[in-house]
Write an enzyme that holds these catalytic residues in place. Structure first.
Site: not given
Length: 482
Positions: A111, A150-151, A197, A327-328, A333
């Site tokens: 609604t 109608s909603t 596998t 990476s920081s 990386k």
């Protein structure tokens, strides 16, 4: 500021806002910042357009069949309906979305969605005719913007419009990704690799065979998505509150869906049982099951590629594109961010699937109050999968590289290649060759020189890519192998 009222009370509303008191109450009652999908908002606009177009047709029919006849209910003015239609068209084009303030997660079966759009349409119409926002004596969100609606029929019908539009985009994204995978399959045809596998070396295979499994899975996904339209093409528009059409002209019920179909160009039809289409949401459950299957295939594919492209493989042959610094703290990386994004997307789809299933089961008698959350999760999954397909096509497969010059050598050093000799020397003798290769880290040719299981010429013939990759063996080939 302006003052608006409902039967609960009065509230101050910013003077020029297109939303009104009903939208404000929803925003306050549902204090969440999850944004409603713009695609659904736009679809509500086109559904409203279909309603106004049908009302205009309704007026023409009355003028023709009942000239100068008065009715106990008030007919709306043609110019008013045309202005409402123009405002709804603006919503269909995505305009005024900043005035849609209702969050995605909400109560009330939609609604609040319907009323926020009704208020935008009413206030835009007021501005178009030179009136101030909030002057609902002239244009009312209920009496005018929501006429014969109608909603409970507008919101689910618009959700289906939004979903079908996005499913068309998803179908295209799957096909584009499949074409990229197919190109990769073709580029590395008969390039040997070891098949695995349970994460253990199994038997020789090739990269094109691996990529063909992804290609086929994506083809199935494309086919399944193309069938989703059939599952949600039936709408309940015109059904009113619970699908019985109470207080709605029969002409409107019969004609509004054909008008919606013409406006959207989508294969939309009126449900033969409007009550069923209002009460039950199993169609969304079925469609989302297809989305989940696609997510499963994407996760399997990228999990494979992430593993094959990882540093865990000592003789790595497959190299994922380097897309961003990983990476920081660790220089140089690079992380497999594209597969990680896709895996995260897949698991969000799985979570959405659980919610859609559970909330669809929470429908009560004639209505499901949780349609806003069901719809949000459905559209969320479709958009996430489109994003996943697009980034895989553009940012992974176009730049994926395989060092084909080293693949055959890696196969010859892997004891699993001995399996190819079982039809010619038997399981146990082949096992001896494999053991020798493991023990001395040598090629199968070197192990055979020591154990003399086969003639060198025959062995070289049996371990060519053509022989290793052909489908099965012929009995006559096993004779006179020494």
């Amino acid at each position: 500021m302006r003052i608006e009222s409902d039967f609960i009370g009065k509230r101050e509303i910013p003077k020029d806002s297109l939303w009104g008191i009903h939208s404000l109450r929803a925003k306050e009652n549902f204090p969440d910042n999850t944004q409603f999908h713009k695609e659904w908002y736009m679809a509500v606009g086109v559904v409203k357009q279909a309603c106004y177009k049908t009302y205009l047709d309704f007026l023409k029919g009355i003028d023709r069949k009942f000239p100068n006849q008065e009715f106990p209910f008030q007919l709306l003015d043609k110019n008013l309906i045309e202005n409402l239609n123009d405002a709804a068209d603006e919503i269909n084009l995505g305009k005024h979305f900043d005035h849609f303030i209702v969050p995605a997660i909400q109560g009330g079966a939609g609604t609040s969605i319907n009323m926020n759009v009704n208020e935008i349409i009413a206030n835009r119409t007021l501005l178009r005719v030179g009136e101030n926002c909030g002057n609902y004596d002239k244009v009312d969100p209920f009496e005018h913007a929501n006429v014969f609606q109608s909603t409970n029929d507008v919101i689910p019908s618009s959700l289906k419009v939004a979903a079908i539009r996005l499913l068309q985009d998803l179908e295209e994204s799957i096909n584009n990704l499949r074409l990229q995978v197919e190109k990769t399959e073709s580029n590395y045809r008969n390039v040997l690799r070891i098949g695995y596998t349970q994460m253990q070396a199994a038997v020789p295979s090739s990269y094109d065979k691996l990529f063909s499994t992804y290609n086929n899975a994506l083809s199935r996904d494309w086919w399944r998505v193309s069938k989703c339209f059939e599952r949600i093409k039936e709408v309940n528009l015109g059904g009113g509150a619970i699908g019985t059409g109470l207080s709605i002209p029969r002409f409107f019920i019969m004609e509004v869906v054909p008008n919606l179909r013409r406006l959207t160009g989508l294969p939309i039809t009126r449900s033969e049982n409007l009550s069923d289409a209002t009460a039950n949401q199993d169609g969304f459950v079925e469609v989302h099951a297809t989305l989940k299957a696609h997510a499963v295939n994407l996760e399997k594919m990228v999990a494979d590629l992430r593993l094959l492209g990882s540093d865990l493989f000592q003789n790595r042959e497959l190299h994922l594109p380097q897309k961003q610094v990983g990476s920081s703290i660790m220089p140089g990386k690079v992380n497999p961010v594209i597969p990680e994004f896709v895996i995260s997307t897949a698991h969000k789809v799985y979570a959405n699937d659980v919610m859609i299933s559970n909330l669809s089961g929470q429908g009560c008698l004639e209505l499901n109050a949780y349609l806003p959350s069901i719809g949000h999760a459905l559209l969320d999954s479709i958009k996430l999968l489109i994003a996943a397909n697009n980034t895989l096509a553009e940012n992974l497969f176009k730049e994926l590289e395989i060092q084909s010059n080293s693949t055959e050598e890696n196969v010859l050093y892997n004891p699993s290649v001995a399996t190819a000799l079982s039809p010619y020397i038997g399981y146990h003798e082949a096992a001896k060759l494999a053991k020798e290769m493991k023990k001395n880290s040598c090629t199968i040719l070197e192990a055979n020189n020591k154990l003399e299981m086969l003639s060198n010429d025959k062995l070289k013939e049996l371990i060519t890519p053509e022989e290793l990759l052909k489908l099965g063996f012929i009995l006559s080939d096993t004779i006179n192998t020494k």
